[in-house]
Design a protein around this motif. Structure first.
Motif, mmCIF file in Angstrom:
data_model
loop_
_atom_site.group_PDB
_atom_site.id
_atom_site.type_symbol
_atom_site.label_atom_id
_atom_site.label_comp_id
_atom_site.label_asym_id
_atom_site.label_seq_id
_atom_site.Cartn_x
_atom_site.Cartn_y
_atom_site.Cartn_z
ATOM 1 N N ARG A 1 29.546 33.432 40.638
ATOM 2 C CA ARG A 1 28.574 34.371 40.110
ATOM 3 C C ARG A 1 29.332 35.395 39.288
ATOM 4 O O ARG A 1 30.386 35.877 39.717
ATOM 5 N N ILE A 2 28.788 35.742 38.138
ATOM 6 C CA ILE A 2 29.477 36.697 37.272
ATOM 7 C C ILE A 2 29.658 38.035 37.982
ATOM 8 O O ILE A 2 30.662 38.724 37.807
ATOM 9 N N SER A 3 28.694 38.402 38.803
ATOM 10 C CA SER A 3 28.743 39.702 39.471
ATOM 11 C C SER A 3 29.448 39.655 40.821
ATOM 12 O O SER A 3 29.540 40.671 41.504
ATOM 13 N N SER A 4 29.949 38.498 41.232
ATOM 14 C CA SER A 4 30.562 38.375 42.552
ATOM 15 C C SER A 4 31.866 39.165 42.631
ATOM 16 O O SER A 4 32.633 39.219 41.676
ATOM 17 N N GLN A 5 32.108 39.758 43.801
ATOM 18 C CA GLN A 5 33.360 40.467 44.066
ATOM 19 C C GLN A 5 34.084 39.863 45.259
ATOM 20 O O GLN A 5 34.727 40.565 46.038
ATOM 21 N N ALA A 6 33.971 38.557 45.426
ATOM 22 C CA ALA A 6 34.634 37.872 46.542
ATOM 23 C C ALA A 6 36.129 38.162 46.519
ATOM 24 O O ALA A 6 36.712 38.396 45.443
ATOM 25 N N PRO A 7 36.795 38.185 47.671
ATOM 26 C CA PRO A 7 38.208 38.582 47.712
ATOM 27 C C PRO A 7 39.131 37.674 46.924
ATOM 28 O O PRO A 7 40.242 38.073 46.575
ATOM 29 N N TRP A 8 38.708 36.452 46.645
ATOM 30 C CA TRP A 8 39.565 35.530 45.897
ATOM 31 C C TRP A 8 39.301 35.581 44.394
ATOM 32 O O TRP A 8 39.969 34.891 43.622
ATOM 33 N N VAL A 9 38.313 36.347 43.959
ATOM 34 C CA VAL A 9 38.040 36.481 42.527
ATOM 35 C C VAL A 9 39.158 37.299 41.880
ATOM 36 O O VAL A 9 39.592 38.316 42.415
ATOM 37 N N GLN A 10 39.625 36.841 40.722
ATOM 38 C CA GLN A 10 40.709 37.530 40.017
ATOM 39 C C GLN A 10 40.307 37.782 38.568
ATOM 40 O O GLN A 10 39.557 37.011 37.976
ATOM 41 N N GLU A 11 40.828 38.858 38.026
ATOM 42 C CA GLU A 11 40.643 39.170 36.612
ATOM 43 C C GLU A 11 42.009 39.401 35.975
ATOM 44 O O GLU A 11 42.867 40.042 36.575
ATOM 45 N N ARG A 12 42.188 38.867 34.771
ATOM 46 C CA ARG A 12 43.430 39.032 34.041
ATOM 47 C C ARG A 12 43.119 39.373 32.589
ATOM 48 O O ARG A 12 42.214 38.807 31.974
ATOM 49 N N LEU A 13 43.901 40.294 32.057
ATOM 50 C CA LEU A 13 43.746 40.699 30.664
ATOM 51 C C LEU A 13 44.249 39.590 29.748
ATOM 52 O O LEU A 13 45.271 38.946 30.021
ATOM 53 N N ILE A 14 43.525 39.346 28.649
ATOM 54 C CA ILE A 14 43.945 38.365 27.637
ATOM 55 C C ILE A 14 44.803 39.094 26.610
ATOM 56 O O ILE A 14 44.365 40.087 26.020
ATOM 57 N N VAL A 15 46.016 38.603 26.399
ATOM 58 C CA VAL A 15 46.957 39.319 25.540
ATOM 59 C C VAL A 15 47.310 38.563 24.272
ATOM 60 O O VAL A 15 47.991 39.105 23.403
ATOM 61 N N GLY A 16 46.890 37.305 24.126
ATOM 62 C CA GLY A 16 47.242 36.565 22.921
ATOM 63 C C GLY A 16 46.486 35.261 22.793
ATOM 64 O O GLY A 16 45.854 34.785 23.746
ATOM 65 N N MET A 17 46.546 34.676 21.591
ATOM 66 C CA MET A 17 45.834 33.432 21.317
ATOM 67 C C MET A 17 46.676 32.570 20.377
ATOM 68 O O MET A 17 47.300 33.073 19.434
ATOM 69 N N VAL A 18 46.698 31.265 20.640
ATOM 70 C CA VAL A 18 47.395 30.306 19.780
ATOM 71 C C VAL A 18 46.407 29.219 19.397
ATOM 72 O O VAL A 18 45.831 28.566 20.260
ATOM 73 N N LYS A 19 46.186 29.027 18.082
ATOM 74 C CA LYS A 19 45.190 28.071 17.608
ATOM 75 C C LYS A 19 45.806 26.685 17.445
ATOM 76 O O LYS A 19 46.971 26.535 17.061
ATOM 77 N N VAL B 1 29.878 34.212 49.283
ATOM 78 C CA VAL B 1 30.520 35.511 49.466
ATOM 79 C C VAL B 1 30.465 36.281 48.153
ATOM 80 O O VAL B 1 30.971 35.819 47.131
ATOM 81 N N ASP B 2 29.833 37.456 48.174
ATOM 82 C CA ASP B 2 29.729 38.310 46.995
ATOM 83 C C ASP B 2 30.507 39.602 47.148
ATOM 84 O O ASP B 2 30.600 40.361 46.179
ATOM 85 N N CYS B 3 31.035 39.891 48.316
ATOM 86 C CA CYS B 3 31.674 41.179 48.589
ATOM 87 C C CYS B 3 33.153 41.002 48.882
ATOM 88 O O CYS B 3 33.556 40.032 49.532
ATOM 89 N N ALA B 4 33.937 41.968 48.410
ATOM 90 C CA ALA B 4 35.378 41.913 48.659
ATOM 91 C C ALA B 4 35.689 42.000 50.141
ATOM 92 O O ALA B 4 36.682 41.430 50.608
ATOM 93 N N ASP B 5 34.860 42.700 50.906
ATOM 94 C CA ASP B 5 35.073 42.795 52.350
ATOM 95 C C ASP B 5 34.315 41.717 53.123
ATOM 96 O O ASP B 5 34.307 41.727 54.357
#
Length: 822
Positions: free
Chosen positions: A653-671, A406-410
């Motif tokens: 797939r990096i270009s996939s837009q499947a409905p379960w694909v999620q993106e979240r902004l990275i706001v911090g890092m702890v080393k 699945v590559d499409c959100a619909d």
């Protein structure tokens, strides 16, 4: 006449322009000038005989005075006539004005902008229709007597049609015309199939009216003409006064003939042969009456498409040239069933016109008003923007349609394939599908059993309508109301009948058993809380029913529909989600490489794998270990300027837009505080990721020594050609001299290499990716890739930062500290 003109010219200048008041002064100044410079002389100082005296002629000075006086009087009179004609409605004796109106059936629609005479949209539209009328009459048999046309008003007709009010100016001295002559010229042009003047629009000839302007109308603003009302509005004139031949020079009733009802026909424009529908209708949405008139504009349309102003320009323009048609949907006023034209949806129009509108010829651009197209969810039928499947073909990826991924959100790229009918339930990874009726029927029909997952689940409170929509995958909620799904229909579990038939202890045990089964099916660790509650009013959703246990004494729980009058339901909370579990994983039957060295990952195979995007470009990988935390390497961020980093989860797939694909902004890092370690924890934005079969965390390594990993089954993840798709590589953890000779090898690093050498490139491994090993049926992340490993042949070992027991303690302590702080 002169006095009337004088009264209309009060704005032209001061009264002294026409009367030299300064000349009445007792002591006139001969050098004084008044108004526009006429020399002032004393009254009575000169008579007519003085002006034309005995052969002397006039003096130079008085000749100039006389000439200037005559000149200015002439100019004033001419200006008075002009301004009176323009602003007071006075007509020249040889010019007659005929007032007319018509309704535009298609090609133009009424918009609120047309109500304002100063709006650029009104000005442009009015000029356009004036030019059309000039063309009609300027090329007619009456062209020698036609002077000009003018648009008086643009009004709103029935169903937001556009009504045009206009004037026609005719030289009456050359030829005596009446309204009937002008009416026949316009109607004949309307009926002409290839009218150049009316290209792009269709005028309803039944609404055409032309009549000579009466004197009673001269004193009224054009748009308030009561004897000539707007189309569709009630007549507001005095009911005792009706137009007749005594009021009008000529009033000719329109013909009784009407256009034939709209009918669907086959597509006949080659450019649009690949539309999703195979019938169309005329007039189309650009005003063309047949394919021959379309051909006149086809070159302009092709030029817009070739400009690549929008990927879907051809699809949209073809929806205007060859709109979809539905047979016998509506009945016209004559009682005849008429086929129905389907226009594009408004958002589709606005998206394409925002980038392509300026490239269209003016007559086509003016024919397209997106505000007149229906909204997709507004209860009107319209042609929506082509699905993602068609966009994949446009972007050069036709092989991704019906390939099982699945590559499409619909999900349109897989929904209409031969193996899956419309509305079928997809079995997660692969191309298998089952009908919705077979979902949650107690029999596993999907190879991975996904059709029986999520049958018992939890609905958050207050009830989220989106959570009740039919889903093609299992999305987890840790707490909420107990929900049962059968045949794709969600219902809530009612327990009104339990206390009536069971003792308190038996009822408590039965409810607790249901809670345990639910948490186990969702792969949570156990039950934290379960209680019977009365459903609040705001949680009631009309249309969502209730079920109750059919037989409370049976060992097999089955449900039946019930009204649930008391509305007692089960509220419960599960403990933490089990880590390292792959609910959708299926063992490969045909590995890509002999011995199972490499395998293309399926959807949900590695639900903790994440791609890190820097300003939209794939830069590193990471591993999800908590709904808000990822594990990666600090090397991804060293030497990098400020950038927008986003984590992408759930896709293979990096270009996939499947409905379960999620993106979240990275706001911090702890080393990591471990000496020599380059491992970092990265924090996601405030909202946790939504856990599902496709996005869930891996376990943390449980080994105390690298040697414990030697006999475990381990995998490394990377990416194939063009970063698509995700690929898993079978590796084994090694030690000794092989690792120590690698660049970058140091304390707290481990290395692994593929289990069998190959003669071709298998994958590209990004920095920050996890080394994963299985232990007791769970997958643990035991190492983090320290560098980007390009695609190469052979079995070169790869280096990883070791996730030691000290590292695990630091990770857990850090996450706990942030949770307490929040």
């Amino acid at each position: 006449m002169a006095s009337g003109i004088r009264r209309g010219l009060i704005v032209l200048g001061p009264e002294s322009t026409f009367r030299a008041k300064g000349c009445d002064s007792p002591v006139p100044d001969p050098d004084k000038t008044v108004g526009v410079g006429v020399p002032c002389v004393r009254s009575g100082s000169m008579t007519d005989s003085d002006l034309f005296s005995r052969g002397r002629g006039c003096s130079r000075r008085w000749c100039v005075c006389l000439i200037l006086a005559v000149l200015f009087v002439s100019l004033g009179a001419a200006a008075g006539i002009y301004f009176a004609y323009q602003f007071l409605g006075l007509e020249l004796p040889h010019e007659r004005v005929f007032r007319g109106m018509f309704q535009v059936r298609s090609g133009d629609r009424w918009t609120s902008q047309l109500a304002d005479h100063t709006n650029p949209s009104y000005i442009t539209t009015a000029q356009q229709y004036a030019a059309r009328l000039d063309s009609v009459y300027g090329n007619s048999v009456f062209k020698n007597v036609f002077i000009r046309s003018e648009v008086l008003q643009l009004d709103r007709g029935p169903n937001d049609t556009l009504v045009v009010h206009f004037n026609l100016h005719i030289n009456y001295r050359r030829l005596h015309l009446d309204a009937a002559d002008l009416y026949l010229v316009l109607v004949t042009e309307i009926r002409r199939a290839n009218s150049a003047a009316l290209t792009g629009i269709s005028i309803d000839e039944d609404t055409v009216e032309i009549q000579e302007r009466r004197p009673a109308l001269d004193v009224m603003p054009p748009h308030l003409d009561e004897d000539f009302p707007n189309l569709g509005a009630q007549r507001v004139a005095n009911p005792d006064v009706t137009p007749s031949r005594n009021h009008l020079t000529t009033s000719t009733p329109p013909p009784t003939t009407t256009l034939p009802p709209r009918r669907c026909q086959a597509l006949d424009v080659n450019l649009c042969a690949n539309l999703h529908h195979n019938v169309t209708t005329y007039p189309n949405l650009l005003g063309h009456s047949d394919s021959h008139t379309v051909e006149r504009d086809i070159i302009s349309v092709r030029e817009v498409i070739d400009s690549e102003c929008h990927a879907l320009a051809q699809e949209f323009l073809c929806e205007l040239l060859q709109p979809d048609c539905r047979r016998a949907q509506t009945m016209n006023p004559s009682g005849v069933f008429e086929d129905h034209l389907i226009s594009p949806c408004r958002d589709f129009c606005e998206e394409v016109m925002s980038t392509c509108g300026r490239r269209l010829p003016p007559h086509l651009r003016l024919a397209i008003d997106c505000s007149n197209f229906p909204v997709l969810d507004g209860g009107h039928e319209c042609t929506a923007k082509p699905g993602c499947a068609r966009e994949l073909r446009v972007k050069g990826w036709p092989e991704r349609v019906c390939d099982g991924v699945v590559d499409c959100a619909d999900m349109s790229d897989e929904d209409q394939c031969s193996n899956c009918g419309s509305g079928a339930f997809r079995c997660g990874s692969g191309s298998a599908c089952v009908s919705q009726e077979r979902r949650c029927d107690g029999i596993e029909d999907c190879p991975n059993g996904s059709d029986e997952r999520g049958c018992l689940s939890l609905t958050p409170t207050p009830t989220d309508p989106d959570a009740l929509k039919e889903q093609q995958w299992t999305k987890y909620n840790r707490e909420g109301l107990l929900r049962y799904t059968e045949g794709g229909i969600p219902t809530r579990v009612c327990v009104d009948n339990i206390n009536k038939t069971l003792t308190t202890q038996e009822a408590h045990q039965l409810i607790h058993n249901m809670a345990e089964v639910t948490c186990d099916l969702l792969s949570y660790g156990g039950v934290e809380l379960v209680e019977v509650v009365t459903e609040d009013v705001f949680d009631h959703v009309p249309g969502l029913g209730y079920v109750q246990i059919t037989d409370v004494y049976s060992t097999n729980i089955t449900f039946e529909s019930v009204n649930c009058s008391r509305r007692t339901v089960v509220y419960m909370v599960c403990s933490e989600l089990a880590c390292g579990v792959r609910p959708l994983y299926l063992a490969p039957r045909n590995p890509a490489v002999e011995g199972g060295v490499v395998r293309t990952a399926g959807s949900g195979d590695w639900p903790w794998a994440a791609a890190l995007l820097k300003d939209g470009a794939h830069a590193c990988d990471a591993t999800l270990i908590h709904p808000s935390w990822l594990l990666t390497t600090s090397l991804c961020f060293q030497g990098q300027g400020r950038a927008l980093w986003v984590a992408r989860l759930g896709g293979i797939r990096i270009s996939s837009q499947a409905p379960w694909v999620q993106e979240r902004l990275i706001v911090g890092m702890v080393k990591s505080p471990v000496e020599g370690s380059q491992i970092v924890l990265i924090k996601l934005a405030e909202s946790e990721v939504e856990l599902s079969d496709y996005v869930r965390p891996a376990c943390l390594g449980s080994h105390s020594a690298v040697s414990q990993l030697n006999k475990r089954r381990c995998r490394s993840l990377g990416w194939g050609a063009r970063r698509d798709p995700l690929v898993e590589l079978s590796v084994s953890v090694t030690g000794g001299e092989v690792c120590h000779r690698l660049d970058g090898s140091r304390e707290n690093t481990i290395c692994a290499q593929q289990t069998a050498p190959t003669d071709r490139c298998l994958l590209e491994e990004m920095s920050g990716g996890g080394l994963l090993c299985e232990w007791a049926g769970r997958w643990e992340v035991v190492g983090v890739a320290t560098s980007h490993t390009g695609c190469f042949q052979g079995s070169r070992p790869r280096l990883y930062d070791d996730i030691t027991s000290t590292t695990v303690k630091w990770i857990k302590k850090t996450i706990a500290a942030f949770q307490r702080g929040s």
